[in-house]
Design an enzyme around this catalytic site. Structure first.
Site, PDB file in Angstrom:
ATOM      1  N   ARG A   1      -2.460 -16.440  19.673  1.00  0.00           N
ATOM      2  CA  ARG A   1      -3.533 -16.907  20.574  1.00  0.00           C
ATOM      3  C   ARG A   1      -3.841 -18.382  20.368  1.00  0.00           C
ATOM      4  NH1 ARG A   1      -5.773 -11.756  19.607  1.00  0.00           N
ATOM      5  NH2 ARG A   1      -7.242 -12.563  18.068  1.00  0.00           N
ATOM      6  N   ASN A   8      -4.361   4.223  11.071  1.00  0.00           N
ATOM      7  CA  ASN A   8      -4.294   5.074   9.861  1.00  0.00           C
ATOM      8  C   ASN A   8      -5.566   5.907   9.731  1.00  0.00           C
ATOM      9  OD1 ASN A   8      -4.147   2.256   9.579  1.00  0.00           O
ATOM     10  ND2 ASN A   8      -3.004   2.442   7.665  1.00  0.00           N
ATOM     11  N   CYS A   9      -6.687   5.293  10.155  1.00  0.00           N
ATOM     12  CA  CYS A   9      -7.972   5.973   9.959  1.00  0.00           C
ATOM     13  C   CYS A   9      -8.074   7.238  10.820  1.00  0.00           C
ATOM     14  CB  CYS A   9      -9.119   5.022  10.288  1.00  0.00           C
ATOM     15  SG  CYS A   9      -8.917   3.424   9.483  1.00  0.00           S
ATOM     16  N   ILE A  26       0.621 -19.613  -4.446  1.00  0.00           N
ATOM     17  CA  ILE A  26       1.721 -20.455  -3.955  1.00  0.00           C
ATOM     18  C   ILE A  26       1.409 -20.961  -2.550  1.00  0.00           C
ATOM     19  CG2 ILE A  26       4.158 -20.432  -3.261  1.00  0.00           C
ATOM     20  CD1 ILE A  26       4.644 -18.663  -5.698  1.00  0.00           C
ATOM     21  N   ILE A  72       1.762 -19.504   1.308  1.00  0.00           N
ATOM     22  CA  ILE A  72       1.861 -18.038   1.325  1.00  0.00           C
ATOM     23  C   ILE A  72       0.440 -17.481   1.260  1.00  0.00           C
ATOM     24  CG2 ILE A  72       2.752 -15.958   0.199  1.00  0.00           C
ATOM     25  CD1 ILE A  72       5.030 -17.583  -0.907  1.00  0.00           C
ATOM     26  N   TYR A  73       0.073 -16.729   2.270  1.00  0.00           N
ATOM     27  CA  TYR A  73      -1.278 -16.166   2.374  1.00  0.00           C
ATOM     28  C   TYR A  73      -1.185 -14.654   2.198  1.00  0.00           C
ATOM     29  CZ  TYR A  73      -2.768 -20.698   4.157  1.00  0.00           C
ATOM     30  OH  TYR A  73      -3.039 -22.043   4.277  1.00  0.00           O
ATOM     31  N   GLY A  84      -5.842  -7.972   3.225  1.00  0.00           N
ATOM     32  CA  GLY A  84      -5.862  -6.501   3.288  1.00  0.00           C
ATOM     33  C   GLY A  84      -5.965  -5.806   1.939  1.00  0.00           C
ATOM     34  N   ASP A  85      -5.482  -4.563   1.934  1.00  0.00           N
ATOM     35  CA  ASP A  85      -5.603  -3.714   0.748  1.00  0.00           C
ATOM     36  C   ASP A  85      -4.924  -4.314  -0.482  1.00  0.00           C
ATOM     37  OD1 ASP A  85      -6.859  -1.924   2.374  1.00  0.00           O
ATOM     38  OD2 ASP A  85      -5.308  -0.373   2.283  1.00  0.00           O
ATOM     39  N   TYR A 116     -37.083   1.272  19.241  1.00  0.00           N
ATOM     40  CA  TYR A 116     -37.665   2.591  18.992  1.00  0.00           C
ATOM     41  C   TYR A 116     -38.079   3.324  20.266  1.00  0.00           C
ATOM     42  CZ  TYR A 116     -41.480   5.880  18.449  1.00  0.00           C
ATOM     43  OH  TYR A 116     -42.270   6.979  18.588  1.00  0.00           O
TER      44      TYR A 116
HETATM   45  P1  FAD Z   1      -1.788  -1.279   6.111  1.00  0.00           P
HETATM   46  O1  FAD Z   1      -2.607  -1.109   7.338  1.00  0.00           O
HETATM   47  O2  FAD Z   1      -1.569  -0.123   5.249  1.00  0.00           O
HETATM   48  O3  FAD Z   1      -0.444  -1.942   6.502  1.00  0.00           O
HETATM   49  C1  FAD Z   1       0.522  -2.305   5.559  1.00  0.00           C
HETATM   50  C2  FAD Z   1       1.897  -2.174   6.165  1.00  0.00           C
HETATM   51  O4  FAD Z   1       2.782  -2.955   5.421  1.00  0.00           O
HETATM   52  C3  FAD Z   1       2.430  -0.750   6.113  1.00  0.00           C
HETATM   53  O5  FAD Z   1       2.775  -0.268   7.383  1.00  0.00           O
HETATM   54  C4  FAD Z   1       3.651  -0.850   5.222  1.00  0.00           C
HETATM   55  O6  FAD Z   1       4.695  -0.015   5.636  1.00  0.00           O
HETATM   56  C5  FAD Z   1       4.036  -2.303   5.365  1.00  0.00           C
HETATM   57  N1  FAD Z   1       4.756  -2.841   4.208  1.00  0.00           N
HETATM   58  C6  FAD Z   1       4.452  -2.699   2.910  1.00  0.00           C
HETATM   59  N2  FAD Z   1       5.329  -3.335   2.135  1.00  0.00           N
HETATM   60  C7  FAD Z   1       6.232  -3.910   2.969  1.00  0.00           C
HETATM   61  C8  FAD Z   1       7.382  -4.692   2.757  1.00  0.00           C
HETATM   62  N3  FAD Z   1       7.767  -5.032   1.534  1.00  0.00           N
HETATM   63  N4  FAD Z   1       8.080  -5.092   3.836  1.00  0.00           N
HETATM   64  C9  FAD Z   1       7.680  -4.764   5.095  1.00  0.00           C
HETATM   65  N5  FAD Z   1       6.608  -4.018   5.341  1.00  0.00           N
HETATM   66  C10 FAD Z   1       5.871  -3.598   4.290  1.00  0.00           C
HETATM   67  N6  FAD Z   1     -10.412   2.365   6.247  1.00  0.00           N
HETATM   68  C11 FAD Z   1     -11.642   2.314   6.795  1.00  0.00           C
HETATM   69  O7  FAD Z   1     -12.279   1.261   6.750  1.00  0.00           O
HETATM   70  N7  FAD Z   1     -12.164   3.400   7.430  1.00  0.00           N
HETATM   71  C12 FAD Z   1     -11.498   4.582   7.518  1.00  0.00           C
HETATM   72  O8  FAD Z   1     -11.987   5.545   8.105  1.00  0.00           O
HETATM   73  C13 FAD Z   1     -10.218   4.671   6.925  1.00  0.00           C
HETATM   74  N8  FAD Z   1      -9.516   5.812   6.980  1.00  0.00           N
HETATM   75  C14 FAD Z   1      -8.261   5.855   6.449  1.00  0.00           C
HETATM   76  C15 FAD Z   1      -7.535   7.031   6.548  1.00  0.00           C
HETATM   77  C16 FAD Z   1      -6.262   7.094   6.032  1.00  0.00           C
HETATM   78  C17 FAD Z   1      -5.510   8.383   6.091  1.00  0.00           C
HETATM   79  C18 FAD Z   1      -5.673   5.950   5.432  1.00  0.00           C
HETATM   80  C19 FAD Z   1      -4.282   6.014   4.888  1.00  0.00           C
HETATM   81  C20 FAD Z   1      -6.388   4.772   5.330  1.00  0.00           C
HETATM   82  C21 FAD Z   1      -7.692   4.706   5.837  1.00  0.00           C
HETATM   83  N9  FAD Z   1      -8.436   3.540   5.747  1.00  0.00           N
HETATM   84  C22 FAD Z   1      -9.693   3.509   6.289  1.00  0.00           C
HETATM   85  C23 FAD Z   1      -7.922   2.343   5.061  1.00  0.00           C
HETATM   86  C24 FAD Z   1      -7.347   1.333   6.045  1.00  0.00           C
HETATM   87  O9  FAD Z   1      -6.417   1.960   6.862  1.00  0.00           O
HETATM   88  C25 FAD Z   1      -6.716   0.206   5.260  1.00  0.00           C
HETATM   89  O10 FAD Z   1      -7.714  -0.403   4.478  1.00  0.00           O
HETATM   90  C26 FAD Z   1      -6.079  -0.834   6.157  1.00  0.00           C
HETATM   91  O11 FAD Z   1      -5.104  -0.263   6.971  1.00  0.00           O
HETATM   92  C27 FAD Z   1      -5.444  -1.926   5.283  1.00  0.00           C
HETATM   93  O12 FAD Z   1      -4.736  -2.798   6.067  1.00  0.00           O
HETATM   94  P2  FAD Z   1      -3.456  -3.550   5.475  1.00  0.00           P
HETATM   95  O13 FAD Z   1      -2.910  -4.401   6.551  1.00  0.00           O
HETATM   96  O14 FAD Z   1      -3.791  -4.178   4.194  1.00  0.00           O
HETATM   97  O15 FAD Z   1      -2.433  -2.398   5.135  1.00  0.00           O
END
Ligand code: FAD
Length: 816
Positions: free
Chosen positions: A21, A41-42, A274, A277-278, A281-282, A426
């Site tokens: 964008r 995923n959620c 580094i 490189i940013y 997420g999790d 309210y």
């Molecule tokens: P993800 O969304 O997990 O994406 C990471 C991606 O990177 C994956 O698809 C993986 O395959 C890919 N990857 C990893 N390593 C490599 C590599 N070396 N090369 C290429 N690709 C790679 N959060 C909430 O806030 N509310 C909820 O209700 C909630 N419910 C959830 C329910 C479930 C079942 C799950 C599994 C998670 C839930 N979460 C929830 C958590 C939320 O989904 C995560 O916090 C969020 O998706 C994190 O985003 P991310 O981009 O860090 O990782």
């Protein structure tokens, strides 16, 4: 400019779209090791449970649609396996095993987290699943459709574990849940989790808390799960959900720094150690805005926000700082909603951060408007200035908006006083003129400025009942139904006329149903010259829920047959059923309404009463037990209990008459194994007939109620000597006769097991489940140097007055 994004879901897809964008000319490649990108995923648990019916709805974009819309080169089944920052290159492996290099100008890592697989024997066997992505979902869903799954087990009681427990239940399975901690939902405090425990058991989930799985065994087409306690549970399916850790294995040798929690270290601009490189997420750790300590936050909202910020910084240079996330989370657990933000009391304690807390019980909207439902709010705040540190909210409606408002305040550095100033929309169907968060603010303010000193439910269990005065200011009826051992009842409205009965030299602990009448009593007492007065935070509602034993395996019956057959039959027989609506009333309102309505009907007729008070099912059962009425059915739907009760023959026996004197008390003076067995057999028998049963453990009897694994406690020399000489717990008890250096007691246990007779420990557990009151004698504990922490959690400590009060209301008192 060439951007490479690793990971194509929450953080990765957001960043790729944002870069496009603001930079139409650049080349963007998104690499995803799985088959899918940009999916929900959620939503996965709800697809498994059938609430989301269409699999397609889980996908917000396909690789093609995303690629076209954002002009991004999306490459699924392309896994990044190494990074070479010096050359600005990455190594990628395709699904067929082929590898290739790709160069980048700027790289974003959003690889998410990977589920923890506990090292348990048999964990890899068929029928045991994880849930992280679409592949896991498809595998699990496929298993459910191709196998008969009557029993399912979830290992791990976190947010995802609980969502899955509910969704597996929706598939028709009997669900058990095993959790290592003594509570589900680690980010909330125990007293709040107690609401969830109660709700889960009401819904038929068998809860095994403070339990760990030690082994899985296949027995024909079932899985036998071995628990640490020795229990074995047969199940058809197991879902492991014991947590996740950052997905960082592929960063090995890259030089990208990991932080102390194991997540990728990033600076305020979400750039790693580094340049160019940013990471988001999790997978990243970031300082918590309240503690300033690094932490991992596995939630979708921060991943999305970070994806957008990182994209801005990658394109425009480091200009946007990330403010951090405080862990605002919410989950649906059947009809209940549980939400949290900031830090709970237990975390603050762990981090040694001084805090105070308040617990308030309110209603989701105006009481007088139909279907208002209970809502409990716990706030944690700084003692010096009232700065909000955290909040947890549990209830059935309007939980999200309350927690979101508080989250905003916490992030803005707000205090409990700001809660009073929140201006909310309210009208009776939505809230009250005084909203639950304002009430939370007022109560927290009173605690903070010293106008309402409080005692917590946990501290209340430790108080020395001899040296203090426990004052119950609820009505006599409420008190008779259930009360804290050793408390004296002076209803609030009688307090001013009965002040002379209250000792002036002792610490006074006041309590009522939810804390409000206790506060009024405290104000009266303080202004009448009583100097040492504290109010029980959250009242008896919080206390009783927190100390209630969690029923578990009894609920392994069919959870889908919640309706009681007797009740169905009565309805069919066309008997007179009077409907009573007690929704919106707080305890004791529903019980009082029930009592009054019962007085107006004939023996054999029924009352069908509905109530939104979560403790009502328990109270109604206790009330029926003590009044001779018959509870025919108990159903629970969307936060409303509907209970059918038939008026019994014991007409004259009600809350205020002589039923109470049918209790049984036992003084357990001895610690002989055989005598302890006899005591618990008798006590269980008495409790099973609905009689109030109390066992008072004194002197040697204290050894019967010691924990097997005790925390280390400080003792003086005499206390230490007693500890060395006495049996350390029930498994070490001796027989009163023919003990033969312990051979006798071992023989006795062996024979009992062979003949399928319950052990002392399981009889004791049954007693706790039946609400037999276990009181440890305060004086004996002092003499023998026994500390409260050494005794079972369910034990209360009391003195002779407590015993005498119980004995007064009993018609059998045994000394063993
Ligand atoms: P993800 O969304 O997990 O994406 C990471 C991606 O990177 C994956 O698809 C993986 O395959 C890919 N990857 C990893 N390593 C490599 C590599 N070396 N090369 C290429 N690709 C790679 N959060 C909430 O806030 N509310 C909820 O209700 C909630 N419910 C959830 C329910 C479930 C079942 C799950 C599994 C998670 C839930 N979460 C929830 C958590 C939320 O989904 C995560 O916090 C969020 O998706 C994190 O985003 P991310 O981009 O860090 O990782």
């Amino acid at each position: 400019m060439k951007y490479i994004i690793v990971g194509g879901v929450a953080g990765g897809a957001t960043a790729a779209a944002r870069i496009r964008r603001i930079d139409e000319q650049s080349k963007i490649i998104m690499l995803e090791k799985g088959k899918y990108i940009s999916y929900a995923n959620c939503g996965l648990p709800y697809y498994i449970g059938g609430t989301i019916t269409s699999r397609e709805k889980l996908f917000l974009q396909t690789p093609t649609s995303f690629g076209t819309r954002f002009n991004v080169d999306v490459r699924t089944e392309n896994e990044v396996i190494q990074i070479f920052p010096a050359e600005k290159k990455i190594l990628i492996r395709k699904a067929d095993g082929a590898q290739y290099n790709e160069s980048y100008d700027k790289l974003l890592l959003s690889p998410g987290a990977t589920p923890v697989i506990p090292p348990i024997k048999g964990v890899k066997m068929e029928g045991i699943f994880l849930l992280r992505n679409v592949l896991d979902t498809d595998t699990l869903k496929d298993y459910l459709t191709t196998h008969t799954v009557k029993q399912a087990m979830v290992v791990g009681g976190g947010f995802i574990g609980l969502e899955m427990a509910e969704n597996l239940h929706h598939t028709g399975a009997h669900v058990s849940l095993v959790e290592m901690e003594n509570q589900v939902m680690p980010p909330i405090d125990f007293s709040m989790a107690a609401h969830v425990h109660e709700h889960l058991t009401q819904k038929g989930i068998a809860l095994f808390l403070s339990e760990t799985v030690t082994q899985f065994h296949r027995i024909e087409d079932k899985i036998e799960v071995w628990l640490k306690s020795g229990k074995k549970i047969m199940t058809d399916l197991v879902l492991i959900s014991v947590g996740v850790r950052p997905e960082v294995a592929f960063l090995k040798d890259s030089g990208i720094q990991l932080g102390e929690t194991g997540g990728i270290w990033v600076n305020d601009f979400l750039e790693t150690s580094i340049k160019d490189i940013y990471a988001v997420g999790d997978a990243i750790e970031f300082p918590h805005p309240v503690t300033n300590k690094p932490w991992l936050n596995y939630l979708a909202n921060p991943a999305n926000r970070q994806g957008r910020l990182a994209a801005d910084n990658m394109v425009k240079g480091n200009s946007e700082k990330y403010e951090g996330a405080i862990g605002t989370a919410i989950a649906k657990v059947f009809d209940l909603t549980v939400a949290t933000t900031g830090l709970p009391g237990k975390k603050l304690k762990q981090l040694d951060i001084p805090y105070q807390s308040s617990v308030t019980h309110s209603q989701s909207h105006a009481n007088y408007y139909p279907q208002s439902l209970p809502l409990t709010l716990k706030l944690t705040f700084a003692p010096q200035d009232g700065k909000l540190l955290g909040a947890q909210c549990v209830g059935y409606e309007g939980i999200d908006k309350r927690i979101d408002q508080i989250a905003l305040l916490i992030k803005k550095g707000g205090t409990v006083y700001d809660l009073m100033k929140v201006e909310h929309a309210y009208a009776p169907p939505y809230s009250s003129a005084k909203d639950p968060i304002a009430i939370g603010g007022y109560v927290a303010g009173n605690i903070l400025n010293g106008s309402m000193p409080v005692i917590s439910w946990r501290e209340m269990q430790q108080v020395n009942r001899e040296e203090s005065y426990l004052l119950d200011v609820r009505t006599a009826d409420e008190y008779k139904l259930e009360a804290i051992a050793g408390s004296v009842n002076i209803p609030l409205d009688e307090l001013r006329n009965r002040l002379a009965e209250i000792p002036t030299d002792r610490q006074i602990y006041v309590y009522c149903g939810i804390g409000l009448r206790g506060y009024m009593a405290l104000k009266i007492l303080v202004q009448r010259g009583f100097t040492k007065v504290k109010n029980l935070s959250g009242g008896y509602k919080t206390y009783s829920l927190a100390i209630a034993p969690v029923a578990n395996q009894q609920k392994m019956m069919d959870p889908h047959e919640e309706k009681h057959h007797d009740g169905e039959q009565k309805k069919n027989l066309n008997l007179k059923i009077v409907k009573v609506d007690a929704c919106g009333l707080q305890c004791p309102g529903p019980i009082l309404k029930l009592k009054k309505s019962m007085e107006e009907i004939q023996e054999g007729d029924c009352i069908e009463i509905s109530s939104t008070d979560p403790g009502f099912a328990r109270d109604a059962q206790a009330w029926c037990n003590s009044t001779g009425n018959n509870l025919l059915s108990n159903t629970f739907d969307k936060g409303v209990f509907t209970i059918l009760i038939e008026k019994g023959a014991l007409k004259g026996c009600n809350l205020t008459t002589s039923c109470d004197s049918k209790g049984k008390t036992f003084i357990m003076f001895s610690d002989d194994l055989d005598k302890a067995l006899a005591t618990f057999v008798l006590a269980n028998g008495a409790a099973a007939t609905g009689q109030k049963t109390t066992i008072f453990f004194t002197f040697w009897g204290l050894n019967v109620i010691k924990k097997t694994e005790k925390p280390s406690v400080e003792k003086d020399i005499f206390g230490k000597m007693f500890s060395w000489m006495l049996p350390s717990h029930s498994l070490k008890l001796k027989l009163s006769k023919m003990n033969m250096l312990g051979i006798g007691s071992k023989m006795m246990r062996y024979i009992m097991k062979k003949k399928n007779i319950e052990s002392l420990e399981s009889l004791r557990k049954q007693a706790i489940e039946q609400r037999v009151e276990l009181i440890a004698c305060q004086m004996s504990m002092e003499v023998m140097g026994v500390k409260r922490e050494e005794l079972l959690e369910e034990v209360t400590v009391g003195g002779v007055a407590t015993y005498m009060e119980r004995a007064d209301n009993a018609n059998v008192n045994l000394f063993i």
